[in-house]
Design a protein around this motif. Structure first.
Motif, PDB file in Angstrom:
ATOM      1  N   VAL A  32       1.134  -1.085   0.387  1.00  0.00           N
ATOM      2  CA  VAL A  32      -0.148  -0.085   0.360  1.00  0.00           C
ATOM      3  C   VAL A  32       1.015   1.354   0.124  1.00  0.00           C
ATOM      4  O   VAL A  32       2.181   1.585   0.818  1.00  0.00           O
ATOM      5  N   ALA A  33       0.953   2.373  -0.667  1.00  0.00           N
ATOM      6  CA  ALA A  33       2.089   3.344  -0.686  1.00  0.00           C
ATOM      7  C   ALA A  33       0.542   4.152  -1.118  1.00  0.00           C
ATOM      8  O   ALA A  33      -0.527   4.475  -1.825  1.00  0.00           O
ATOM      9  N   THR A  34       0.860   5.162  -0.409  1.00  0.00           N
ATOM     10  CA  THR A  34       0.804   6.441  -0.111  1.00  0.00           C
ATOM     11  C   THR A  34       1.441   7.439  -0.070  1.00  0.00           C
ATOM     12  O   THR A  34       2.756   7.036  -0.248  1.00  0.00           O
ATOM     13  N   ALA A  35       1.171   8.921  -0.380  1.00  0.00           N
ATOM     14  CA  ALA A  35       2.198   9.963   0.076  1.00  0.00           C
ATOM     15  C   ALA A  35       1.356  11.186   0.686  1.00  0.00           C
ATOM     16  O   ALA A  35       0.436  11.458   1.067  1.00  0.00           O
ATOM     17  N   THR A  36       2.561  11.947   1.199  1.00  0.00           N
ATOM     18  CA  THR A  36       2.158  13.338   1.762  1.00  0.00           C
ATOM     19  C   THR A  36       1.520  14.539   0.636  1.00  0.00           C
ATOM     20  O   THR A  36       1.816  13.707  -0.436  1.00  0.00           O
ATOM     21  N   PRO A  37       1.081  15.627   1.251  1.00  0.00           N
ATOM     22  CA  PRO A  37       0.429  16.452   0.527  1.00  0.00           C
ATOM     23  C   PRO A  37       1.673  17.280  -0.614  1.00  0.00           C
ATOM     24  O   PRO A  37       1.434  17.548  -2.364  1.00  0.00           O
ATOM     25  N   MET A  70      -3.309   9.720   4.627  1.00  0.00           N
ATOM     26  CA  MET A  70      -4.222   9.300   3.869  1.00  0.00           C
ATOM     27  C   MET A  70      -5.537  10.102   4.100  1.00  0.00           C
ATOM     28  O   MET A  70      -6.057  10.755   3.499  1.00  0.00           O
ATOM     29  N   ALA A  71      -5.157  11.089   5.785  1.00  0.00           N
ATOM     30  CA  ALA A  71      -6.066  11.930   5.826  1.00  0.00           C
ATOM     31  C   ALA A  71      -5.562  13.033   4.656  1.00  0.00           C
ATOM     32  O   ALA A  71      -6.353  13.843   4.140  1.00  0.00           O
ATOM     33  N   ALA A  72      -3.812  13.651   4.796  1.00  0.00           N
ATOM     34  CA  ALA A  72      -3.594  14.669   3.996  1.00  0.00           C
ATOM     35  C   ALA A  72      -3.930  14.661   2.305  1.00  0.00           C
ATOM     36  O   ALA A  72      -4.148  16.061   1.943  1.00  0.00           O
ATOM     37  N   ASN A  73      -3.720  13.429   1.694  1.00  0.00           N
ATOM     38  CA  ASN A  73      -3.836  12.867   0.292  1.00  0.00           C
ATOM     39  C   ASN A  73      -5.055  11.952   0.293  1.00  0.00           C
ATOM     40  O   ASN A  73      -4.020  10.433   0.235  1.00  0.00           O
ATOM     41  N   PRO A  74      -5.853  12.203   0.313  1.00  0.00           N
ATOM     42  CA  PRO A  74      -6.968  10.061   0.288  1.00  0.00           C
ATOM     43  C   PRO A  74      -7.074   9.974  -0.747  1.00  0.00           C
ATOM     44  O   PRO A  74      -7.933   9.551  -1.739  1.00  0.00           O
ATOM     45  N   ARG A  75      -5.283   9.609  -1.333  1.00  0.00           N
ATOM     46  CA  ARG A  75      -5.033   8.564  -1.912  1.00  0.00           C
ATOM     47  C   ARG A  75      -4.056   7.614  -2.417  1.00  0.00           C
ATOM     48  O   ARG A  75      -3.257   8.210  -1.708  1.00  0.00           O
ATOM     49  N   ALA A  76      -4.220   6.287  -2.878  1.00  0.00           N
ATOM     50  CA  ALA A  76      -3.237   4.991  -3.406  1.00  0.00           C
ATOM     51  C   ALA A  76      -2.391   4.422  -3.966  1.00  0.00           C
ATOM     52  O   ALA A  76      -3.809   4.408  -4.685  1.00  0.00           O
ATOM     53  N   ALA A  77      -2.091   3.743  -3.623  1.00  0.00           N
ATOM     54  CA  ALA A  77      -1.929   2.104  -4.408  1.00  0.00           C
ATOM     55  C   ALA A  77      -1.645   1.323  -4.167  1.00  0.00           C
ATOM     56  O   ALA A  77      -1.235   1.171  -2.927  1.00  0.00           O
ATOM     57  N   LEU A  78      -2.306   0.300  -4.632  1.00  0.00           N
ATOM     58  CA  LEU A  78      -2.152  -1.156  -4.221  1.00  0.00           C
ATOM     59  C   LEU A  78      -1.501  -1.812  -4.836  1.00  0.00           C
ATOM     60  O   LEU A  78      -1.188  -2.272  -5.653  1.00  0.00           O
ATOM     61  N   CYS A  79      -0.765  -3.119  -4.438  1.00  0.00           N
ATOM     62  CA  CYS A  79      -0.163  -3.574  -5.383  1.00  0.00           C
ATOM     63  C   CYS A  79      -0.039  -5.169  -4.678  1.00  0.00           C
ATOM     64  O   CYS A  79       0.299  -5.610  -3.810  1.00  0.00           O
ATOM     65  N   ILE A  95      -8.726   7.289  -1.485  1.00  0.00           N
ATOM     66  CA  ILE A  95      -9.422   6.641  -0.249  1.00  0.00           C
ATOM     67  C   ILE A  95     -10.711   7.391   0.817  1.00  0.00           C
ATOM     68  O   ILE A  95     -10.927   8.291   0.590  1.00  0.00           O
ATOM     69  N   GLU A  96     -11.768   6.117   0.858  1.00  0.00           N
ATOM     70  CA  GLU A  96     -12.602   6.629   2.103  1.00  0.00           C
ATOM     71  C   GLU A  96     -12.084   6.293   2.756  1.00  0.00           C
ATOM     72  O   GLU A  96     -11.489   5.086   3.611  1.00  0.00           O
ATOM     73  N   ARG A  97     -12.751   6.201   4.268  1.00  0.00           N
ATOM     74  CA  ARG A  97     -13.149   6.277   5.789  1.00  0.00           C
ATOM     75  C   ARG A  97     -14.140   4.935   5.134  1.00  0.00           C
ATOM     76  O   ARG A  97     -15.261   4.958   5.035  1.00  0.00           O
ATOM     77  N   VAL A  98     -14.429   3.630   5.895  1.00  0.00           N
ATOM     78  CA  VAL A  98     -14.941   2.631   5.808  1.00  0.00           C
ATOM     79  C   VAL A  98     -16.140   3.166   6.659  1.00  0.00           C
ATOM     80  O   VAL A  98     -15.872   3.613   7.792  1.00  0.00           O
ATOM     81  N   SER A  99     -17.633   2.463   7.296  1.00  0.00           N
ATOM     82  CA  SER A  99     -18.159   3.049   8.501  1.00  0.00           C
ATOM     83  C   SER A  99     -18.236   2.377   9.351  1.00  0.00           C
ATOM     84  O   SER A  99     -17.129   1.814   9.834  1.00  0.00           O
ATOM     85  N   ASP A 100     -18.774   2.608  10.224  1.00  0.00           N
ATOM     86  CA  ASP A 100     -18.352   2.626  11.988  1.00  0.00           C
ATOM     87  C   ASP A 100     -18.325   1.152  11.767  1.00  0.00           C
ATOM     88  O   ASP A 100     -17.753   0.893  12.824  1.00  0.00           O
ATOM     89  N   ALA A 101     -19.534   0.981  11.523  1.00  0.00           N
ATOM     90  CA  ALA A 101     -20.711  -0.401  11.238  1.00  0.00           C
ATOM     91  C   ALA A 101     -19.207  -1.709  10.641  1.00  0.00           C
ATOM     92  O   ALA A 101     -18.972  -2.694  11.596  1.00  0.00           O
ATOM     93  N   GLU A 102     -18.667  -1.223  10.109  1.00  0.00           N
ATOM     94  CA  GLU A 102     -17.703  -1.815   9.342  1.00  0.00           C
ATOM     95  C   GLU A 102     -16.810  -2.091   9.953  1.00  0.00           C
ATOM     96  O   GLU A 102     -16.011  -3.027   9.881  1.00  0.00           O
ATOM     97  N   ALA A 103     -16.271  -0.663  10.732  1.00  0.00           N
ATOM     98  CA  ALA A 103     -14.865  -0.982  11.370  1.00  0.00           C
ATOM     99  C   ALA A 103     -14.908  -2.015  12.550  1.00  0.00           C
ATOM    100  O   ALA A 103     -14.529  -2.690  12.892  1.00  0.00           O
ATOM    101  N   ASP A 104     -16.452  -1.992  13.012  1.00  0.00           N
ATOM    102  CA  ASP A 104     -16.430  -2.475  14.748  1.00  0.00           C
ATOM    103  C   ASP A 104     -17.020  -4.463  14.569  1.00  0.00           C
ATOM    104  O   ASP A 104     -16.306  -4.416  14.872  1.00  0.00           O
ATOM    105  N   ALA A 105     -16.964  -3.958  13.349  1.00  0.00           N
ATOM    106  CA  ALA A 105     -17.387  -5.546  12.306  1.00  0.00           C
ATOM    107  C   ALA A 105     -16.110  -6.247  12.599  1.00  0.00           C
ATOM    108  O   ALA A 105     -15.991  -7.206  13.333  1.00  0.00           O
ATOM    109  N   TYR A 106     -15.531  -5.561  11.837  1.00  0.00           N
ATOM    110  CA  TYR A 106     -13.852  -6.151  11.522  1.00  0.00           C
ATOM    111  C   TYR A 106     -13.358  -6.665  12.857  1.00  0.00           C
ATOM    112  O   TYR A 106     -12.682  -7.524  13.339  1.00  0.00           O
ATOM    113  N   TYR A 107     -13.254  -4.988  13.564  1.00  0.00           N
ATOM    114  CA  TYR A 107     -12.189  -5.979  14.783  1.00  0.00           C
ATOM    115  C   TYR A 107     -13.046  -6.569  16.072  1.00  0.00           C
ATOM    116  O   TYR A 107     -12.452  -6.967  16.532  1.00  0.00           O
ATOM    117  N   ALA A 108     -14.052  -6.627  15.870  1.00  0.00           N
ATOM    118  CA  ALA A 108     -14.901  -7.680  17.083  1.00  0.00           C
ATOM    119  C   ALA A 108     -14.554  -9.138  16.122  1.00  0.00           C
ATOM    120  O   ALA A 108     -14.352 -10.103  17.455  1.00  0.00           O
TER     121      ALA A 108
END
Length: 195
Positions: A32-37, A70-79, A95-108
């Motif tokens: 997962v590649a990200t970058a600064t602004p 990702m908060a400052a530059n919401p783009r990414a590359a995956l390989c 890049i977008e945040r998943v919903s709290d419900a999605e995050a809660d379900a995976y975390y649990a």
């Protein structure tokens, strides 16, 4: 490519199924590649934890380097690279945040100690010693006795919404096959690339 699908998600699922059958460890591992602004890149290996028609999902701390980028530059590359299959898939998108419900379900669904670790780790910040981390784990463990460990507010999920997906397959004499899907209106356009 030995497929007639014009749906990159369907093709991804075909290749992932083959990788799951062939790869010994973590077929869902991806760079997962990200970058600064300012454009300074960083890359690391994470695990794909979800896929739906919206995109590719992974989870992490918000406070680490990738979370800040990702908060400052919401783009990414995956390989994804499956050496034994001689295949690679590259994905680029927003890049977008998943919903709290999605995050809660995976975390649990994670093992208890992994959930405790999410509380104990101050991801990417300097660590004085392993004992310091272990003390943080012990403190979090004491804070949350029993099985119930709530998701920390600084831990969540991210979805890469692809605008471009490239499927690469190794061929003899470096005459590789490269098929690219890219967003075109509400659908996908497809083109082949020279190796």
């Amino acid at each position: 490519m030995q497929t007639t699908t014009e749906d990159p998600f369907a093709l991804f699922e075909e290749w992932m199924a083959e990788a799951t059958a062939a790869e010994v460890n973590d077929p869902n591992a991806m760079s997962v590649a990200t970058a600064t602004p300012e454009g300074a890149p960083a890359v690391r290996i994470l695990l794909l934890k979800g896929l739906d028609p919206r995109g590719f999902v992974f989870f992490s701390h918000d406070n680490g380097r990738k979370g800040h980028e990702m908060a400052a530059n919401p783009r990414a590359a995956l390989c994804f690279h499956w050496k034994s299959l001689r295949r690679q898939i590259r994905i680029e998108g927003a890049i977008e945040r998943v919903s709290d419900a999605e995050a809660d379900a995976y975390y649990a669904s994670r093992p208890r100690l992994s959930r405790i670790g999410a509380w104990a780790s101050r991801q990417t910040t300097p660590l004085g010693s392993r004992a310091e981390l272990e003390a943080g784990v012990a403190a979090a463990d004491a804070r949350f006795p029993g099985e119930e460990v709530p998701r920390p507010p600084h831990w969540g999920g991210f979805r890469c919404i692809p605008s471009r997906i490239e499927f690469w397959r190794d061929m003899p004499f470096r005459l590789h096959e490269r098929r690219v899907f890219f967003r075109a209106g509400t659908g996908w356009a497809i083109e082949m690339l020279y190796p």
